[in-house]
Design an enzyme around this catalytic site. Structure first.
Site, PDB file in Angstrom:
ATOM      1  N   LYS A 104       0.850  -1.023   0.104  1.00 61.98           N
ATOM      2  CA  LYS A 104      -0.073   0.016   0.293  1.00 61.98           C
ATOM      3  C   LYS A 104       0.793   1.206  -0.005  1.00 61.98           C
ATOM      4  O   LYS A 104       0.732   2.242  -0.821  1.00 61.98           O
ATOM      5  CB  LYS A 104      -0.733   0.047   1.218  1.00 61.98           C
ATOM      6  CG  LYS A 104      -2.187  -0.895   1.339  1.00 61.98           C
ATOM      7  CD  LYS A 104      -3.213  -0.491   2.193  1.00 61.98           C
ATOM      8  CE  LYS A 104      -4.335  -1.515   2.277  1.00 61.98           C
ATOM      9  NZ  LYS A 104      -5.186  -1.507   3.432  1.00 61.98           N
ATOM     10  N   LYS A 123      -5.071 -10.619  -6.665  1.00 65.63           N
ATOM     11  CA  LYS A 123      -6.288 -11.142  -5.916  1.00 65.63           C
ATOM     12  C   LYS A 123      -7.275 -10.092  -6.312  1.00 65.63           C
ATOM     13  O   LYS A 123      -7.100  -8.830  -6.541  1.00 65.63           O
ATOM     14  CB  LYS A 123      -5.644 -10.510  -4.543  1.00 65.63           C
ATOM     15  CG  LYS A 123      -6.574 -10.769  -3.285  1.00 65.63           C
ATOM     16  CD  LYS A 123      -6.194 -10.163  -2.113  1.00 65.63           C
ATOM     17  CE  LYS A 123      -6.125  -8.843  -2.130  1.00 65.63           C
ATOM     18  NZ  LYS A 123      -5.967  -8.162  -0.638  1.00 65.63           N
ATOM     19  N   LYS A 172     -10.799  -4.211  -3.600  1.00 65.01           N
ATOM     20  CA  LYS A 172     -11.568  -3.268  -3.864  1.00 65.01           C
ATOM     21  C   LYS A 172     -10.806  -2.123  -4.432  1.00 65.01           C
ATOM     22  O   LYS A 172     -11.179  -1.253  -5.288  1.00 65.01           O
ATOM     23  CB  LYS A 172     -12.015  -2.675  -2.230  1.00 65.01           C
ATOM     24  CG  LYS A 172     -12.811  -3.453  -1.633  1.00 65.01           C
ATOM     25  CD  LYS A 172     -12.960  -2.742  -0.268  1.00 65.01           C
ATOM     26  CE  LYS A 172     -13.550  -4.067   0.578  1.00 65.01           C
ATOM     27  NZ  LYS A 172     -13.426  -3.625   2.197  1.00 65.01           N
TER      28      LYS A 172
HETATM   29  P1  TYM Z   1     -10.841  -6.119   3.997  1.00 65.05           P
HETATM   30  O1  TYM Z   1     -11.817  -5.114   4.211  1.00 65.05           O
HETATM   31  O2  TYM Z   1      -9.654  -5.620   3.106  1.00 65.05           O
HETATM   32  O3  TYM Z   1     -11.363  -7.511   3.688  1.00 65.05           O
HETATM   33  C1  TYM Z   1     -12.589  -8.057   4.397  1.00 65.05           C
HETATM   34  C2  TYM Z   1     -12.241  -9.488   4.405  1.00 65.05           C
HETATM   35  O4  TYM Z   1     -12.275  -9.935   3.011  1.00 65.05           O
HETATM   36  C3  TYM Z   1     -11.226 -10.758   2.869  1.00 65.05           C
HETATM   37  N1  TYM Z   1     -10.696 -10.627   1.190  1.00 65.05           N
HETATM   38  C4  TYM Z   1     -10.611 -11.707   0.436  1.00 65.05           C
HETATM   39  N2  TYM Z   1     -10.744 -13.021   0.792  1.00 65.05           N
HETATM   40  C5  TYM Z   1     -10.607 -13.707  -0.351  1.00 65.05           C
HETATM   41  N3  TYM Z   1     -10.314 -13.117  -1.680  1.00 65.05           N
HETATM   42  C6  TYM Z   1     -10.228 -12.032  -1.997  1.00 65.05           C
HETATM   43  N4  TYM Z   1      -9.885 -11.387  -3.062  1.00 65.05           N
HETATM   44  C7  TYM Z   1     -10.251 -10.989  -0.797  1.00 65.05           C
HETATM   45  N5  TYM Z   1     -10.020  -9.840  -0.615  1.00 65.05           N
HETATM   46  C8  TYM Z   1     -10.443  -9.289   0.795  1.00 65.05           C
HETATM   47  C9  TYM Z   1     -10.070 -10.154   3.752  1.00 65.05           C
HETATM   48  O5  TYM Z   1      -8.976 -11.312   4.065  1.00 65.05           O
HETATM   49  C10 TYM Z   1     -11.227  -9.884   4.896  1.00 65.05           C
HETATM   50  O6  TYM Z   1     -10.998 -11.066   5.652  1.00 65.05           O
HETATM   51  N6  TYM Z   1      -7.602  -5.334   7.924  1.00 65.05           N
HETATM   52  C11 TYM Z   1      -9.102  -5.819   7.616  1.00 65.05           C
HETATM   53  C12 TYM Z   1      -9.962  -5.614   8.662  1.00 65.05           C
HETATM   54  C13 TYM Z   1      -9.895  -5.831   9.997  1.00 65.05           C
HETATM   55  C14 TYM Z   1     -10.160  -7.200  10.474  1.00 65.05           C
HETATM   56  C15 TYM Z   1      -9.720  -6.719  12.060  1.00 65.05           C
HETATM   57  C16 TYM Z   1     -10.145  -8.266  10.029  1.00 65.05           C
HETATM   58  C17 TYM Z   1      -9.864  -4.803  10.705  1.00 65.05           C
HETATM   59  N7  TYM Z   1      -9.683  -5.141  12.329  1.00 65.05           N
HETATM   60  C18 TYM Z   1      -9.784  -7.609  12.924  1.00 65.05           C
HETATM   61  C19 TYM Z   1     -10.131  -9.351  11.188  1.00 65.05           C
HETATM   62  C20 TYM Z   1      -9.777  -8.927  12.859  1.00 65.05           C
HETATM   63  C21 TYM Z   1      -9.460  -5.535   6.213  1.00 65.05           C
HETATM   64  O7  TYM Z   1      -8.745  -4.505   5.711  1.00 65.05           O
HETATM   65  O8  TYM Z   1      -9.964  -6.596   5.646  1.00 65.05           O
END
Ligand code: TYM
Length: 344
Positions: free
Chosen positions: A114, A196, A199
């Site tokens: 990032k 991957k 977003k």
């Molecule tokens: P975020 O918002 O990027 O994504 C949310 C969840 O979606 C999963 N994900 C995917 N899984 C499979 N294939 C993909 N292409 C894909 N893209 C995203 C992510 O692995 C995630 O599980 N930092 C985290 C949010 C967060 C969090 C936490 C998660 C904040 N605090 C505490 C667990 C525990 C995030 O940005 O996810």
């Protein structure tokens, strides 16, 4: 106290939630609601680690909450809340910053990726995994169900928990386990199966399928999906055949069928065209009720506010006591706090 394992997970309210988020994370959250004690969080503080347009962030935070409920998160079974509604998250982040060596954060691959895309890197971006660690540890979560890309962050949360316990009081924090789904842990971009689905690429047409996309848009994205010229509909670890593998993985994650049954469903396909349409139709059928439920929820802001207030109160009841106990252990005077010493 409940015998159930505690689960914590979160999702950022930026951009539109896509099929990767749904299959890699949210679908698994929905399925574990009856057997676990769940906290699901819309992590708006994490969203601030890169520049945001304030009105849009506010709108997307509410929309994502409604969408999670539409996906099947039941606010009467799981605690669903907005991260900034529970002040303990920001406080825990600060306290944990003061036990986390800087070098641990510089090693995070998502930070490096990032940061490479930003002209000016905000401190919050580097600190992002510490905020995430606080999210998890405040609830003494045993399990953190996430997609593959968050694995390193949860491993860091484990390291920080162990360090805190060693420094202050073991076992103060539960050391959390990462839970990665067996299928669809990394859904790839339809336009480029080497990256991957994310977003941040969602503006590229045909990259991601957003959960609220119109059926004809979904069909178009799948029809344009990049495949190969082997013309064989079978699971494969060959990077050249990642596109077909991704389509089959999406189908498998939704149907829950084993590999041979998935391949058998396409035994009579005339080629990749049929595979693409078959997967698209399944995705459209899966998303249609989610979209319908979402439209109802978003049209009732008072009900959404009620759900959010309920979630914040439930989360706060757990997190406020834990952060007070952290403060006490670290030598801070907790207001009216003689009771805190025995809070654990
Ligand atoms: P975020 O918002 O990027 O994504 C949310 C969840 O979606 C999963 N994900 C995917 N899984 C499979 N294939 C993909 N292409 C894909 N893209 C995203 C992510 O692995 C995630 O599980 N930092 C985290 C949010 C967060 C969090 C936490 C998660 C904040 N605090 C505490 C667990 C525990 C995030 O940005 O996810």
């Amino acid at each position: 106290m409940s015998e159930k394992k505690v689960v914590f997970s979160g999702i950022q309210p930026t951009g539109t939630i896509h099929l990767g988020n749904y299959l890699g994370a949210v679908q698994g959250w929905v399925n574990r609601q009856d057997t676990k004690d769940n906290f699901f969080c819309v992590v708006d503080l994490h969203a601030l680690t890169v520049p945001q347009e304030p009105d849009l962030l506010r709108q997307q935070t509410r929309e994502l909450t409604a969408l999670l409920i539409a996906c099947g998160i039941d606010p009467d079974k799981s605690t669903l809340f907005i991260q900034s509604h529970v002040a303990a998250h920001a406080e825990a982040c600060w306290l944990l910053n003061c036990v986390t060596p800087l070098g641990w954060l510089h090693r995070m691959t998502q930070y490096k990726d990032k940061a490479a895309k930003q002209e000016s890197i905000l401190t919050g971006l580097l600190d992002y995994p510490v905020l995430m660690t606080g999210d998890i540890l405040l609830y003494d979560a045993h399990e953190v169900p996430v997609g593959d890309d968050q694995k390193q962050h949860v491993e860091l949360a484990r390291d920080i928990a162990i360090r805190f316990n060693n420094l202050y009081d073991s076992p103060f924090f539960v050391v959390p386990e990462v839970v990665i789904p067996p299928v669809a842990a990394r859904v790839m971009g339809l336009n480029d199966p080497a990256v991957k689905m994310s977003k941040s690429h969602s503006h590229i047409r045909g990259h991601a399928v957003a959960l609220l996309d119109e059926p004809k848009e979904i069909l178009r994205s799948f029809k344009k999906a990049v495949t190969d010229n082997h013309n064989e509909i079978a699971f494969s670890a060959d990077p050249e055949r990642a596109g077909v593998n991704n389509l089959l993985g999406i189908y498998k994650a939704i149907t829950g069928k084993p590999n041979d049954a998935v391949e058998a469903d396409f035994a009579n396909a005339r080629g990749y065209g049929d595979l693409k349409v078959g997967v698209a139709e399944l995705v459209i059928k899966t998303l249609a009720p989610i979209k319908a439920r979402y439209e109802q929820l978003i049209a009732d802001p008072a009900e959404l506010d009620r759900i959010l207030a309920q979630g914040a109160a439930q989360a706060n009841a757990v997190a406020a006591a834990k952060v007070d106990a952290m403060k006490h252990l670290m030598g801070l005077v907790v207001p009216g706090g003689a009771h805190v010493a025995s809070a654990e």
